[in-house]
Design a protein around this motif. Structure first.
Motif: not given
Ligand SMILES: Nc1ncnc2c1ncn2[C@@H]1O[C@H](COP(=O)(O)OP(=O)(O)OP(=O)(O)O)[C@@H](O)[C@H]1O
Ligand SMILES: Nc1ncnc2c1ncn2[C@@H]1O[C@H](COP(=O)(O)OP(=O)(O)OP(=O)(O)O)[C@@H](O)[C@H]1O
Ligand SMILES: [Mg+2]
Ligand SMILES: [Mg+2]
Ligand SMILES: [Zn+2]
Lengths: 269, 231, 307, 269, 231
Positions: B120, B122, B141, B167-168, B170-171, B174-175, B178
């Motif tokens: 998840l 990366g 991360r 980008e991370t 954003e990820r 959204s994670l 969720d």
């Protein structure tokens, strides 16, 4: 091969090998955590505490060994406590405790007359001179240390790596710090009596630092430390027999060779 | 049902108060953004919530269901582990520690969780790298993946986005949404990103030494100021 | 009386010379020993009072070996003309040692100061060249003790000439006692069939073995070089005890006795003490132990070891 | 007051006070950097190096002191080098170097015949037994150390606090690390010979750790260390005279009292 | 006149290449934003520029006028100085170290500079606080003030905005623009903030192990993607 068979014919060498391998395994495993927590000099430091305890024991008429072993274990625990949240780092704490105990010991000696103690008795053990009782004691304690280390392996990793995180996830970090301290105290107290502070110090520091030259995972470092420690112990013992060198010093020197080899290998990669 | 109840919480460092009179009740399943200027006591609050420092007054209560062992925590500044030999994988799976209970070793379930979170974030390719050899963002991360591994009902994150690339980030947002929505976990996140960070939240706690605002995100006055875009 | 009036103050560093001075000076001197009972000379550091005592005494008696480095520094630190008359005992016996060496058979003269092995024969290497690093345990031979006592008598007489005849008389009596001790040692060592002493310990008895033509094997050299035995050394000692059926393995006082224990365990030999008289424990002092008494006890143990 | 006048009437005490105050000032100032760089045990570690050098000197027939002092200084420099960028931390490096030198020393002794050297001679100095030459040597070196420390104060701060930043702004960090190492080596080599490793260790660790209990600025810690060190030295010397205790141990014990007092004061605030 | 010239710059950690073939020439007085995902080699490039690591190939040249001593550097992760006794003031003034020359102590000019920068970063009240007692953002500000103290012609900043609150971020960006425009200093800044960070820049260097783009900020393709606002 003949050499080894010859060595095995002496009971004292068989005993030294048995006890030595057990204790050096414990020292190597705990050494990884100790070096990372900046307690590298703990063997040296605690030997001074042992001297202080011995002096106090004789001054008060207590049994010397009966007092010094528990005192060393308590000092190990205290050391971990002292550094907890006080901002005093491991090595400074070791320095504080060891110089204080030495000073207290020297003072105790000068006040009460009639002590035969010598700091140096703590520096050099007699690795080759173990009685059956010594063997039993050390095998039993080492086995206990090894078992506990294995069972707590993951927790010891977490607490050494990031104590705050471990605590936040509900791990009783204080308890596992105590476990590390107690295991260390026991290993050093037993090891120091049998093998002397020089050798125990070496067995704690060298395998861990050597392994860190090459390995990047905690598991890799722990396994490699165990392997390095056991092989240097055996090689050192054989060297001591073959070349007539002092046993403890030979073992440390073999460890030094391993360190240099690993460091060179790490450079090349 | 409240996931988190603070009552009159104060915290001090050596006599100097860093946080005063924080008093709120966070419903289970909420997503709380903790905001405020530097030095306003955000990290102090987080540490008090997690029991890492003792409050000088007041109380913190966690929902009964969520034990300490179900909290995924990501600290603001991981103590620099300049020489610690630990791979990314070892670091991430250590998040499952609270779930070990009496078992001495991690089981298949733990390993699967760790692998999932590595992917998840990366980090799959980096899993055998040493933590000490990572770049700043890669470390961030890894610590986030570890927190996700530990989370079982509650995530507590102190500036998780700092140092992550766009980008991370954003990820991650959204994670978090969720985890919050689908898995129903309560999320507490300290952030300076009033645009995207606060946008994800259902509740906002604004600090400034004391408590300036607590309530739903939609009603937060600061939202008007920053929430609609750049200042 | 002394130059400063009253009884002369005499300070001795360690037990042997303290005991000799006690025997010669009796109650006409004010005698004290620096090293308190039981204290190890290695961990000794003088307090200001000790230094003031040295500075203010009339006669200061020390050995002058490696362990007395601090003594030299203290003496150096006194101003010219201040400080006491000093007696460095190692000077009073060095010549004797060489004389004795000539009279001895080379093969009986082991130098256990190297690998911890004893060289039974052909120990021609070093030893004699190393005068600068003389073994400081000169008092372990009763013959040396006589020389030391004589030197102490001379020194006492020179700081306190009024009582010189008293000292002379005591010294003569004491010398006779030491002579008797020497004879008994010689008889024991000549009589026995065995000539080998095995030490599972450090070996400070070089002067003793030299004197009586004994051979020895020991685990560690000297006294202050704290080190540990090698596996080869311990194996060598075990083999030695086995091969020659040595009945007794010696240790010295203030030792952890572990190496001796290990050898005894492996071979069934008996462990015994050979007291090197460096320093005494409080119990021993309280029981009124003397050099002669300790050496007589050593003699008993030697008898058992050589028979 | 009478006591002090009485003490001053003895030249050896005046000398011990002069030399001791100079050396303890150096030790305290450098101690701040050393403790922060995790070199707290450097005094203890270098004393083992000194032993190894001594053994080697006797084995090869070199002059013992002539060899051991430069070796100790070189070891201090090596120590700083060893930790540079290798990921080996100060305390582990001290452990490596000190156990290796001890082992080498013990081996040298066992190979060459008839050496009476003793590690413990390095533990306890004879602080009270200083010749005029000692006084001159130590006053001169201490004065040089103090002057250099003062001149490099700001650079030592920067290099200790954040070496990378210092280097990025064009400061030759390596050079100042060498300066620290050399000053430390000189102070310890001279101090160890005169005062013993126990006391020098204590003088390095205690004032810095004590001052850090109360002071938050580098300057505050440095100044307080100097003050604490000087006062404990004097108080310890007086105590030793009045109570008949060994001087080195008394000084360490007075330092311990200061530490406890500062720690308590730090708690209360 | 070029402030900075990189030619075929490569850098590796223990055999693994982290940066490959970076080749650009930055004019004096430019404001360069270095962007790229986590682990793309941004910090590695910075360290190579400053001579903190040795390139495995290629060269870096600084403008003759600017010696090393004129560079203000702010690292990404300051090694955690958990126990170091240093006040904020001591830390900030240590930025003037490169300007000491042969003088042993700081002079009036140095003190004035330090005080100015303390005020600029809103640290004046905190100047006697211990660095170890600061919050994450306060530490970041202190290091920024130190870098400003050191800057004399060139500022090199590795993610200076991370951990700063929104207001301080604004202040910092405008400050950097001032330093760049009014004082003519060359600024090199690593950033993940493609909105505000990149907007301040005149040039952009995009990395991804190698060099993906170098050129004027206006022509950067990434600008279209992020530059106009949130994604
Ligand atoms: N000390 C180190 N040893 C080995 N590898 C390293 C080391 N430091 C960085 N790396 C690796 O080099 C690569 C580039 O790292 P660098 O720190 O330059 O990235 P970055 O662009 O600054 O990333 P971030 O945005 O996360 O700060 C990464 O893959 C990283 O894992
Ligand atoms: N260990 C400490 N000792 C003393 N004071 C501290 C300590 N940690 C933080 N403080 C002070 O407490 C106050 C609150 O700090 P805290 O870390 O909670 O701020 P924060 O809101 O997290 O700030 P940031 O956005 O910069 O992370 C600050 O003024 C800080 O200086
Ligand atoms: Mg914070
Ligand atoms: Mg980076
Ligand atoms: Zn002796």
């Amino acid at each position: 091969m003949d050499l080894i068979a010859e060595m095995l014919s002496y009971k004292f060498l068989v005993r030294a090998a048995t006890v030595g391998l057990m204790v050096s395994l414990c020292a190597a495993l705990l050494g990884v955590s100790l070096v990372l927590k900046r307690y590298s000099m703990i063997g040296d430091g605690l030997s001074h505490v042992g001297f202080g305890a011995l002096a106090a024991a004789v001054a008060t008429g207590a049994s010397p060994l009966g007092l010094s072993i528990p005192v060393v274990i308590v000092a190990a625990v205290l050391l971990m406590r002292l550094t907890d949240g006080s901002g005093i780092k491991g090595d400074a704490a070791i320095g504080l405790i060891s110089t204080s105990s030495l000073a207290a010991g020297v003072t105790a000696i000068s006040l009460s007359s009639g002590i035969n103690t010598d700091v140096c008795n703590y520096m050099f053990g007699s690795i080759l001179a173990m009685s059956k009782g010594d063997v039993r004691l050390s095998v039993a304690t080492s086995a206990a240390v090894l078992l506990l280390f294995l069972l707590c392996y993951n927790r010891i990793f977490a607490v050494t790596f990031d104590e705050n995180f471990a605590r936040a996830t509900g791990v009783n970090a204080g308890r596992y710090n105590m476990v590390i301290a107690a295991l260390t105290g026991v290993t050093i107290a037993v090891g120091m009596r049998l093998m002397g502070a020089l050798l125990i110090s070496g067995l704690i520091i060298f395998p861990a630092v050597t392994s860190m030259r090459l390995f990047k995972s905690f598991r890799g470092v722990v396994l490699s430390s165990a392997a390095v420690s056991l092989s240097s112990y055996l090689a050192g013992l054989v060297l001591s027999y073959a070349a007539g060198l002092p046993a403890g010093a030979s073992i440390v020197l073999v460890n030094l060779v391993f360190f240099l080899a690993f460091a060179a290998a790490g450079r090349i990669r | 049902m409240a996931a988190l109840v603070c009552r009159g919480l104060c915290a001090a460092y050596g006599g100097r108060e860093a946080l005063h009179g924080v008093d709120f009740e966070l419903p289970a399943g909420a997503f709380l953004a903790v905001v405020g200027p530097n030095g306003s006591g955000k990290s102090t609050l987080i540490k008090a919530l997690l029991g890492l420092i003792k409050p000088s007054a007041g109380t913190v209560k966690l929902e009964e269901g969520v034990g300490r062992s179900g909290i995924g925590y990501m600290p603001q500044q991981s103590e620099s582990r300049g020489d610690f030999p630990a791979t990314v994988y070892e670091t991430v799976i250590s998040g499952r520690l609270g779930r070990l209970g009496l078992r001495p070793f991690y089981g298949r379930q733990d390993r699967r969780e760790a692998e999932k979170n590595l992917r998840l974030m990366g980090l799959w390719e980096l899993r055998t790298r040493a933590f000490r050899e990572l770049s700043g963002g890669q470390r961030q991360r890894t610590l986030l993946a570890r927190a996700l591994c530990a989370a079982d009902g509650m995530l507590v994150l102190d500036e998780p986005a700092a140092g992550l690339d766009a980008e991370t980030q954003e990820r991650m947002y959204s994670l978090l949404r969720d985890v919050n929505k689908k898995e129903g976990a309560t999320v507490v996140m300290v952030t300076h990103d009033l645009v995207r960070g606060a946008a994800a939240a259902t509740h906002v706690l604004e600090l400034d030494g004391g408590q300036k605002y607590f309530g739903e995100a939609g009603l937060w006055p600061g939202r008007a100021q920053y929430g609609s875009g750049e200042k | 009386a002394s130059e400063r009036g009253g009884r002369p103050k005499v300070v001795a560093t360690i037990f042997p010379q303290y005991d000799f001075a006690r025997a010669i000076g009796g109650d006409r001197i004010e005698l004290s020993m620096l090293l308190k009972p039981g204290m190890d000379s290695h961990s000794y550091s003088p307090s200001p009072q000790d230094i003031i005592n040295i500075q203010n005494c009339d006669l200061f008696i020390y050995i002058g070996g490696e362990n007395d480095h601090w003594v030299e520094k203290i003496l150096d630190s006194f101003d010219e003309g201040k400080g006491p008359k000093t007696l460095k005992l190692i000077d009073s016996v060095s010549a004797v040692e060489e004389e004795l060496a000539e009279g001895m058979q080379e093969e009986d003269h082991g130098h256990g100061h190297d690998h911890g092995h004893a060289h039974e024969d052909g120990a021609e290497e070093d030893g004699h060249e190393h005068e600068a690093e003389y073994d400081e345990h000169i008092w372990t031979s009763p013959r040396n003790a006589e020389k030391m006592a004589a030197a102490i008598k001379e020194a006492l007489a020179s700081v306190d000439p009024e009582n010189s005849s008293f000292y002379e008389e005591n010294a003569r009596a004491y010398a006779a006692e030491l002579e008797k001790l020497d004879e008994d040692f010689r008889r024991t060592t000549d009589g026995g069939g065995r000539r080998l002493l095995v030490f599972g310990d450090r070996f400070p008895f070089r002067y003793l073995t030299d004197e009586y033509g004994l051979k020895y094997a020991a685990a560690f050299p000297g006294c202050s070089a704290e080190s540990e035995a090698s596996a080869a050394t311990v194996a060598y000692l075990i083999d030695k005890v086995r091969k020659e059926n040595v009945p007794v393995v010696f240790h010295i006082e203030m030792s952890d006795e572990k190496t001796a224990d290990a050898i005894c365990r492996e071979t069934g030999a008996k462990k015994m003490l050979l007291h090197s008289c460096h320093n005494l424990s409080r119990e021993e002092i309280e029981e009124g132990a003397t050099y002669v008494a300790l050496m007589r006890k050593n003699l008993e143990n030697l008898k058992e070891a050589l028979n």
